[in-house]
Design a protein around this motif. Structure first.
Motif, PDB file in Angstrom:
ATOM      1  N   GLU A  13      45.235  -0.651   7.119  1.00 47.67           N
ATOM      2  CA  GLU A  13      44.595   0.252   6.160  1.00 47.67           C
ATOM      3  C   GLU A  13      44.547   1.693   6.666  1.00 47.67           C
ATOM      4  O   GLU A  13      44.514   2.628   5.866  1.00 47.67           O
ATOM      5  N   ARG A  14      44.543   1.885   7.979  1.00 45.41           N
ATOM      6  CA  ARG A  14      44.491   3.255   8.488  1.00 45.41           C
ATOM      7  C   ARG A  14      45.884   3.837   8.755  1.00 45.41           C
ATOM      8  O   ARG A  14      46.013   4.997   9.148  1.00 45.41           O
ATOM      9  N   THR A  15      46.932   3.045   8.521  1.00 40.43           N
ATOM     10  CA  THR A  15      48.297   3.515   8.755  1.00 40.43           C
ATOM     11  C   THR A  15      48.841   4.205   7.510  1.00 40.43           C
ATOM     12  O   THR A  15      48.799   3.664   6.412  1.00 40.43           O
ATOM     13  N   GLN A  16      49.339   5.418   7.699  1.00 44.17           N
ATOM     14  CA  GLN A  16      49.960   6.159   6.605  1.00 44.17           C
ATOM     15  C   GLN A  16      51.380   5.640   6.368  1.00 44.17           C
ATOM     16  O   GLN A  16      52.118   5.402   7.326  1.00 44.17           O
ATOM     17  N   PHE A 119      51.730   6.411  11.603  1.00 32.63           N
ATOM     18  CA  PHE A 119      52.420   6.441  10.325  1.00 32.63           C
ATOM     19  C   PHE A 119      53.693   5.605  10.358  1.00 32.63           C
ATOM     20  O   PHE A 119      54.279   5.358  11.408  1.00 32.63           O
ATOM     21  N   ILE A 120      54.074   5.157   9.182  1.00 31.84           N
ATOM     22  CA  ILE A 120      55.346   4.481   8.952  1.00 31.84           C
ATOM     23  C   ILE A 120      56.216   5.410   8.111  1.00 31.84           C
ATOM     24  O   ILE A 120      55.714   6.107   7.226  1.00 31.84           O
ATOM     25  N   ILE A 121      57.507   5.438   8.402  1.00 29.18           N
ATOM     26  CA  ILE A 121      58.467   6.164   7.572  1.00 29.18           C
ATOM     27  C   ILE A 121      59.391   5.146   6.921  1.00 29.18           C
ATOM     28  O   ILE A 121      59.892   4.233   7.580  1.00 29.18           O
ATOM     29  N   LEU A 137      56.701  -5.365  11.427  1.00 31.77           N
ATOM     30  CA  LEU A 137      56.891  -4.063  12.061  1.00 31.77           C
ATOM     31  C   LEU A 137      55.605  -3.567  12.701  1.00 31.77           C
ATOM     32  O   LEU A 137      55.612  -3.131  13.861  1.00 31.77           O
ATOM     33  N   ILE A 138      54.502  -3.603  11.963  1.00 30.88           N
ATOM     34  CA  ILE A 138      53.265  -3.037  12.507  1.00 30.88           C
ATOM     35  C   ILE A 138      52.754  -3.869  13.671  1.00 30.88           C
ATOM     36  O   ILE A 138      52.231  -3.327  14.658  1.00 30.88           O
TER      37      ILE A 138
END
Length: 262
Positions: A13-16, A119-121, A137-138
């Motif tokens: 939830e805190r990952t952009q 963040f994830i791209i 991935l996370i």
């Protein structure tokens, strides 16, 4: 187990999730919309599919970096009411000339659209066929970050279809074998990354938005992370990714999507 799942939920939830959808899709030929708005079925675009890909895994913070025909994507996001379902930020490139993904990231960072947080791209241009891939991935990224103090994780397929026929010759020039579009055993990026906040400091340091040339994130920041030993990987099989680079591969993606969603 309950504590682990709760911790994972908080990390997600805190990952952009930064979705880059600003390209002009020149290889697609003459189309009247951004590539991200090509439909996989009536009313369901590549962009919708990408948002759902992350949302089903619990991600709620989305930043869209837009450029070419950005008005169409902004209108689409509004019509779908994504801003009522998720935390949404939109950054529009000030120009599409000599810009590139690196400048788009730095511009969004400078204007406060991207926060200095993990963040994830990702790109909405392709089909990612493993619905659990964002979770894999996370989890991999957090594990490597804690164990090795890594800053980034790149998703790679361990083989890719070569787009041409390949021949082997003997010493006299005689063709002894021929394979059309073979699977090549090489690690290939699918354009899906996870990064710690320190990578945004590299974006600030390495990318100059006033440069007269376009700057690509993959040309500058990722090689630097690799050279510093700060980049690790998630390796997945080739069948979890279908790149959409031209009209033929787009038609293939539409047929596959229809088959998978019957």
């Amino acid at each position: 187990m309950v504590e682990f799942l709760e911790n994972l939920r908080r990390e997600i939830e805190r990952t952009q999730v930064i979705i880059l959808a600003g390209g002009s899709a020149k290889r697609m030929g003459k189309i009247d919309r951004p590539k991200a708005l090509l439909e996989l079925k009536p009313g369901w675009t590549l962009l919708d599919n990408e948002i759902e890909f992350f949302a089903k895994c619990g991600f709620r913070r989305f930043i869209f970096l837009l450029g070419y025909m950005h008005e169409q994507i902004e209108r689409h996001l509004e019509e779908k009411e994504y801003n009522k379902k998720f935390e949404v930020q939109i950054s529009v490139d000030p120009t599409t000339e000599n810009w590139g993904k690196g400048k788009a990231l730095k511009y969004a960072l400078e204007t406060g659209k991207i926060k200095r947080e993990r963040f994830i791209i990702s790109f909405p241009d392709d089909l990612k066929l493993d619905p659990s891939l964002p979770l894999k991935l996370i989890l991999q990224h957090i594990s490597f970050s804690k164990k090795y103090n890594s800053y980034g994780t790149i998703t790679l397929v361990n083989g890719i279809e070569f787009p041409f026929g390949v021949a082997k010759l003997n010493g006299e020039g005689k063709v002894i074998s021929f394979v059309e579009k073979p699977l090549v055993d090489t690690l290939t990026s699918i354009g899906l990354y996870a990064f710690e906040k320190e990578v945004l400091d590299l974006v600030n340091e390495k990318i100059d938005v006033d440069s007269p040339k376009a700057i690509e994130f993959e040309d500058v920041v990722i090689p630097h992370l690799a050279s510093e030993g700060r980049l690790y990987s998630l390796v997945v099989p080739p069948d979890v990714w279908l790149p959409v680079n031209d009209i033929k591969s787009y038609e293939r993606a539409v047929k596959l999507f229809e088959t998978l969603n019957r």
